[in-house]
Write a protein that holds these residues in place. Structure first.
Motif: not given
Length: 295
Positions: A204-207, A235-246, A267-271
């Protein structure tokens, strides 16, 4: 026009989830319905699992994939289940060229993939392209691989990682003696709860530095993951979502007191997905004859 798909990580847990869905199987069904309603039918699923591994990343481009029964010691009924899905050789080749990854004509869906997909996409009518996991790679390296997959969601491809948010077979075997076959009735170990909580909070903190160094920083990391492979698809799925989104935890649970069943969206659609799941839950909990809320 449908929005781009978020990328996902789901915990598949024991292969027995295919016969005994429990809370996580029910959630996966709910997730599949919610995606279909809000995002539509995926063009394809790019799946990376803890159980299809290779020395280097490559894509399985067979025209058809059958369920692989890569386990033993379970009831015969489990191996009688089928999940045979189409592949997409043309899309696999295109992805291989874009990502500079080899494409092989081999097929097959390991249990981490098909047990999840039989709830997410029960008709087995969406093409699947497995991406092999390199279990010796670091979380940072797999994040970088995932970052190359950004944009696939906008192209209608659902990136799906499957593993388990905690995974220690020794603890699982010990707990299974006292629990039911579905893993119910066993209180969660404090160490498991602490690890899952830390992972959700750091997400949630994008740490990203802490998440990449989870083995050194997360509480009880070695106990919860004696080996990395069940967490690495995250980590692969997280990378696909991008670092700009928690990364957002969209489901939490545990079976046998130690096998974490959490799911994440990226990613941007997670929320938007998290909200859609919650709204659908709220509608399901409202009696059909309940009066409408005042506007």
């Amino acid at each position: 026009m449908k929005p781009p798909f978020p990328s996902l990580f789901v915990s598949h847990g024991s292969p027995m989830i295919a016969l005994e869905p429990g809370e996580t199987g029910a959630f996966l069904q709910h997730l599949g319905r919610t995606l279909a309603a809000g995002w539509g039918r995926p063009r394809a699923v790019l799946a990376i699992s803890a159980h299809t591994t290779a020395r280097a990343a490559l894509l399985l481009g067979a025209p058809r994939h059958e369920a692989v029964y890569d386990f033993g010691g379970f009831p015969p009924a489990l191996s009688a289940l089928r999940y045979d899905a189409p592949g997409d050789p043309a899309l696999a080749e295109r992805l291989g060229q874009t990502l500079a990854l080899p494409v092989v004509e081999h097929g097959g869906l390991d249990h981490g993939i098909w047990t999840a997909l039989r709830y997410l996409i029960p008709a087995a009518d969406v093409p699947v392209i497995p991406l092999t996991l390199t279990p010796h790679a670091s979380p940072a390296q797999l994040m970088a691989l995932g970052e190359q997959l950004q944009g696939l969601g906008a192209d209608g491809v659902l990136v799906l990682g499957t593993g388990s948010i905690t995974h220690n077979l020794r603890l699982l075997m010990r707990s299974a003696v006292t629990g039911t076959a579905a893993g119910d009735g066993v209180p969660e170990m404090p160490e498991s709860a602490a690890f899952r909580r830390w992972f959700a909070e750091r997400s949630a903190a994008r740490d990203w530095p802490a998440l990449a160094a989870y083995r050194a920083q997360a509480p009880h990391a070695t106990l919860m993951h004696p080996t990395d492979e069940h967490l690495l698809p995250w980590y692969v799925a997280a990378g696909a979502g991008g670092r700009d989104h928690a990364p957002l935890r969209i489901h939490e649970g545990v079976t046998f007191g130690c096998l974490g069943m959490d799911a994440y969206a990226f990613g941007p659609q997670a929320g938007a997905l998290q909200d859609a799941l919650a709204h659908a839950d709220a509608r399901a909990d409202t009696p059909a004859d309940a009066p409408a809320a005042a506007s």
